[in-house]
Design a protein around this motif. Structure first.
Motif, PDB file in Angstrom:
ATOM      1  N   SER A 268       9.520  -0.369 -58.599  1.00 43.25           N
ATOM      2  CA  SER A 268       8.952  -0.181 -59.937  1.00 43.25           C
ATOM      3  C   SER A 268       7.829   0.856 -59.929  1.00 43.25           C
ATOM      4  O   SER A 268       7.677   1.635 -60.870  1.00 43.25           O
ATOM      5  CB  SER A 268       8.439  -1.512 -60.502  1.00 43.25           C
ATOM      6  OG  SER A 268       7.420  -2.062 -59.668  1.00 43.25           O
ATOM      7  N   PHE A 269       7.043   0.907 -58.855  1.00 43.90           N
ATOM      8  CA  PHE A 269       5.981   1.919 -58.754  1.00 43.90           C
ATOM      9  C   PHE A 269       6.590   3.312 -58.642  1.00 43.90           C
ATOM     10  O   PHE A 269       6.163   4.244 -59.324  1.00 43.90           O
ATOM     11  CB  PHE A 269       5.095   1.632 -57.546  1.00 43.90           C
ATOM     12  CG  PHE A 269       3.949   2.600 -57.386  1.00 43.90           C
ATOM     13  CD1 PHE A 269       2.763   2.418 -58.091  1.00 43.90           C
ATOM     14  CD2 PHE A 269       4.057   3.694 -56.543  1.00 43.90           C
ATOM     15  CE1 PHE A 269       1.713   3.313 -57.957  1.00 43.90           C
ATOM     16  CE2 PHE A 269       3.013   4.592 -56.405  1.00 43.90           C
ATOM     17  CZ  PHE A 269       1.834   4.398 -57.113  1.00 43.90           C
ATOM     18  N   TYR A 270       7.600   3.457 -57.784  1.00 43.04           N
ATOM     19  CA  TYR A 270       8.219   4.765 -57.586  1.00 43.04           C
ATOM     20  C   TYR A 270       8.927   5.244 -58.854  1.00 43.04           C
ATOM     21  O   TYR A 270       8.908   6.433 -59.186  1.00 43.04           O
ATOM     22  CB  TYR A 270       9.216   4.718 -56.428  1.00 43.04           C
ATOM     23  CG  TYR A 270       9.908   6.037 -56.198  1.00 43.04           C
ATOM     24  CD1 TYR A 270       9.222   7.116 -55.640  1.00 43.04           C
ATOM     25  CD2 TYR A 270      11.243   6.220 -56.570  1.00 43.04           C
ATOM     26  CE1 TYR A 270       9.841   8.341 -55.457  1.00 43.04           C
ATOM     27  CE2 TYR A 270      11.867   7.436 -56.388  1.00 43.04           C
ATOM     28  CZ  TYR A 270      11.156   8.493 -55.829  1.00 43.04           C
ATOM     29  OH  TYR A 270      11.773   9.702 -55.653  1.00 43.04           O
ATOM     30  N   GLN A 271       9.531   4.316 -59.599  1.00 44.44           N
ATOM     31  CA  GLN A 271      10.242   4.662 -60.826  1.00 44.44           C
ATOM     32  C   GLN A 271       9.316   4.774 -62.040  1.00 44.44           C
ATOM     33  O   GLN A 271       9.785   4.957 -63.165  1.00 44.44           O
ATOM     34  CB  GLN A 271      11.335   3.628 -61.095  1.00 44.44           C
ATOM     35  CG  GLN A 271      12.448   3.645 -60.054  1.00 44.44           C
ATOM     36  CD  GLN A 271      13.489   2.570 -60.282  1.00 44.44           C
ATOM     37  OE1 GLN A 271      13.282   1.649 -61.082  1.00 44.44           O
ATOM     38  NE2 GLN A 271      14.604   2.666 -59.580  1.00 44.44           N
ATOM     39  N   CYS A 272       8.003   4.633 -61.803  1.00 46.14           N
ATOM     40  CA  CYS A 272       6.983   4.769 -62.859  1.00 46.14           C
ATOM     41  C   CYS A 272       7.128   3.708 -63.944  1.00 46.14           C
ATOM     42  O   CYS A 272       6.759   3.943 -65.110  1.00 46.14           O
ATOM     43  CB  CYS A 272       7.023   6.162 -63.476  1.00 46.14           C
ATOM     44  SG  CYS A 272       6.794   7.484 -62.273  1.00 46.14           S
ATOM     45  N   ASN A 273       7.648   2.550 -63.584  1.00 50.20           N
ATOM     46  CA  ASN A 273       7.751   1.430 -64.525  1.00 50.20           C
ATOM     47  C   ASN A 273       6.481   0.591 -64.373  1.00 50.20           C
ATOM     48  O   ASN A 273       6.472  -0.463 -63.741  1.00 50.20           O
ATOM     49  CB  ASN A 273       9.003   0.605 -64.214  1.00 50.20           C
ATOM     50  CG  ASN A 273       9.301  -0.420 -65.278  1.00 50.20           C
ATOM     51  OD1 ASN A 273       8.454  -0.715 -66.139  1.00 50.20           O
ATOM     52  ND2 ASN A 273      10.499  -0.990 -65.230  1.00 50.20           N
ATOM     53  N   TYR A 274       5.382   1.092 -64.963  1.00 52.46           N
ATOM     54  CA  TYR A 274       4.066   0.542 -64.669  1.00 52.46           C
ATOM     55  C   TYR A 274       3.859  -0.860 -65.237  1.00 52.46           C
ATOM     56  O   TYR A 274       3.158  -1.668 -64.633  1.00 52.46           O
ATOM     57  CB  TYR A 274       2.986   1.492 -65.181  1.00 52.46           C
ATOM     58  CG  TYR A 274       3.083   2.839 -64.540  1.00 52.46           C
ATOM     59  CD1 TYR A 274       2.751   3.031 -63.201  1.00 52.46           C
ATOM     60  CD2 TYR A 274       3.541   3.941 -65.256  1.00 52.46           C
ATOM     61  CE1 TYR A 274       2.868   4.260 -62.604  1.00 52.46           C
ATOM     62  CE2 TYR A 274       3.658   5.187 -64.664  1.00 52.46           C
ATOM     63  CZ  TYR A 274       3.320   5.336 -63.336  1.00 52.46           C
ATOM     64  OH  TYR A 274       3.453   6.570 -62.733  1.00 52.46           O
ATOM     65  N   SER A 275       4.433  -1.150 -66.362  1.00 54.20           N
ATOM     66  CA  SER A 275       4.272  -2.479 -66.952  1.00 54.20           C
ATOM     67  C   SER A 275       4.856  -3.544 -66.026  1.00 54.20           C
ATOM     68  O   SER A 275       4.209  -4.545 -65.712  1.00 54.20           O
ATOM     69  CB  SER A 275       4.948  -2.537 -68.323  1.00 54.20           C
ATOM     70  OG  SER A 275       4.745  -3.800 -68.914  1.00 54.20           O
ATOM     71  N   GLU A 276       6.074  -3.307 -65.546  1.00 54.08           N
ATOM     72  CA  GLU A 276       6.706  -4.245 -64.606  1.00 54.08           C
ATOM     73  C   GLU A 276       5.946  -4.277 -63.292  1.00 54.08           C
ATOM     74  O   GLU A 276       5.727  -5.345 -62.700  1.00 54.08           O
ATOM     75  CB  GLU A 276       8.161  -3.839 -64.361  1.00 54.08           C
ATOM     76  CG  GLU A 276       8.897  -4.767 -63.384  1.00 54.08           C
ATOM     77  CD  GLU A 276      10.275  -4.256 -63.013  1.00 54.08           C
ATOM     78  OE1 GLU A 276      10.913  -4.880 -62.143  1.00 54.08           O
ATOM     79  OE2 GLU A 276      10.717  -3.226 -63.572  1.00 54.08           O
TER      80      GLU A 276
END
Length: 417
Positions: A268-276
């Motif tokens: 999730s960090f690498y994919q820039c899914n910051y909320s998750e």
């Protein structure tokens, strides 16, 4: 479910490793304290059954914490047994010294150290192991001594002091000692973590071979390697490094598969899914607070990870609404403003804050002026190179050269022709 998970997790360790973690959980989680102290007593009884020796002071504490009577007769028997054994070993040690039996001296010192370690006397045990240095005669002896010292220092929160003995053990290894090499690599990560060299620690943990398995369970297990490696990497690596060194690391992937929660955190960090990502990080924090090695560093690591997420979020934009960012990062606008201000002052974000409109604006750079300055610099460098080339060509054209003459040998200037 939380209690069962913790008990199951701690049960993977052995020896001093399980005792230290049970005490930490008992201190941090009062609801689990009674269960933890019960497990401490069970582990101490198992030690008695195996060796006849255990940490009687810890047994006394485990009973007192649960308001149970202490069996003083049993304690006296255990302490008497260990005292007699140590007295016999001291007599044997004196005889071995007298007869100049170096191997016997070393073996006895090792046994004395192991008994004191089992009794909970870490400093006394270390003194015995240190004394073995004079009597080691083979690489195997050196490795055995170093591993005992490393185990005690890691299990007592003093991992940073074992660097010397890590190096000694690594220099004594043979190519066939793959498991011992894996244990030393894991211990090296703990040394860097204890010394707050988080980026170095991340690299060390990422390089631990999966053959480590449960062979070092008194000190560290594969789940610890995954946890420490992931948190240190998130706090210190760039997004590109996380991809190349962590997510694409086949060996470390085997460790990550043991902790799916951390695998989702990294992705999730690498994919820039910051909320998750932040939701997963908050869910993990209570577990991280009970991690024996990460607990002292948890506040810094999680803060730095959040800062990196903020920097990474803003990097592609010229301007961002702080209100929108606050929703993504699960915080108040005022709190986020303070965080962003600190990042700007630390030079981690090149931007300014429009407090009235609640907008984060990238610092404006005059691209035209920058391009002009770069062009001027390249032109000046080219001019210097051409002047040097023309000078050299004229010297060669006129057969001008500096020759070494007799006068220069005697201390005078060279002759030109």
């Amino acid at each position: 479910v939380y209690m069962e998970f913790e008990v199951q997790d701690i049960a993977r360790y052995s020896g001093e490793g399980i005792l230290q973690r049970l005490q930490l959980v008992a201190e941090k989680q009062p609801a689990l304290a009674s269960k933890c102290w019960e497990m401490v007593e069970e582990e101490l009884m198992e030690q008695v059954n195996r060796t006849g020796i255990t940490n009687t002071a810890l047994y006394r504490t485990s009973r007192e914490k649960r308001n149970l009577p202490v069996d003083k007769t049993w304690i006296a028997q255990i302490e008497s047994r260990s005292s007699m054994k140590l007295e016999r070993l001291q007599n044997d040690l004196a005889m071995a010294h007298q007869n100049l039996q170096r191997n016997n001296v070393r073996s006895i010192l090792m046994e004395i150290g192991q008994i004191n370690a089992a009794k909970g006397f870490a400093s006394t045990a270390l003194k015995s192991f240190y004394r073995c240095r004079e009597y080691n005669s083979t690489p195997e002896h050196i490795i055995e001594m170093c591993m005992n010292i490393i185990k005690i220092q890691c299990c007592t929160g003093s991992a940073s002091r074992s660097q010397t003995y890590l190096s000694k053990a690594e220099n004594s290894l043979t190519p066939e000692d793959t498991v011992t090499r894996a244990q030393l690599q894991a211990a090296s990560g703990l040394v860097s973590l204890s010394s707050e060299n988080y980026k170095t620690a991340a690299h060390k943990f990422l390089e631990v071979p999966f053959c480590l398995g449960q062979t070092f369970s008194e000190v560290i297990i594969p789940q610890d390697v995954a946890t420490c490696g992931t948190l240190c990497a998130l706090a210190t690596f760039s997004r590109k490094e996380i991809k190349s060194l962590v997510l694409s690391n086949r060996s470390f992937k085997s460790f990550l598969e043991l902790v799916p929660h951390l695998q989702r955190l990294l992705t999730s960090f690498y994919q820039c899914n910051y909320s998750e990502f932040l939701t997963l990080l908050e869910q993990w924090k209570p577990i991280g607070a009970l991690d024996y090695y990460l607990n002292p560093h948890l506040a810094w690591l999680t803060r730095e990870i959040r800062n990196r997420a903020l920097v990474q979020y803003f990097s592609p934009y010229l301007s961002v609404s702080i209100r929108t960012m606050a929703e993504v990062f699960h915080c108040e606008v005022s709190q986020l403003e303070n965080e962003l201000s600190k990042l700007i002052m630390d030079g981690k974000i090149n931007a300014r804050i429009d407090s009235h409109n609640k907008v984060l604006l990238a610092a404006h750079t005059d691209k035209r002026a920058t391009t002009f300055q770069e062009a001027m610099k390249v032109g000046q460098e080219h001019q210097q190179e051409m002047a040097a080339f023309i000078l050299r060509a004229n010297l060669l054209k006129n057969s001008f050269a500096v020759e070494l003459g007799e006068r220069q040998v005697s201390g005078h200037a060279p002759m030109a022709s």
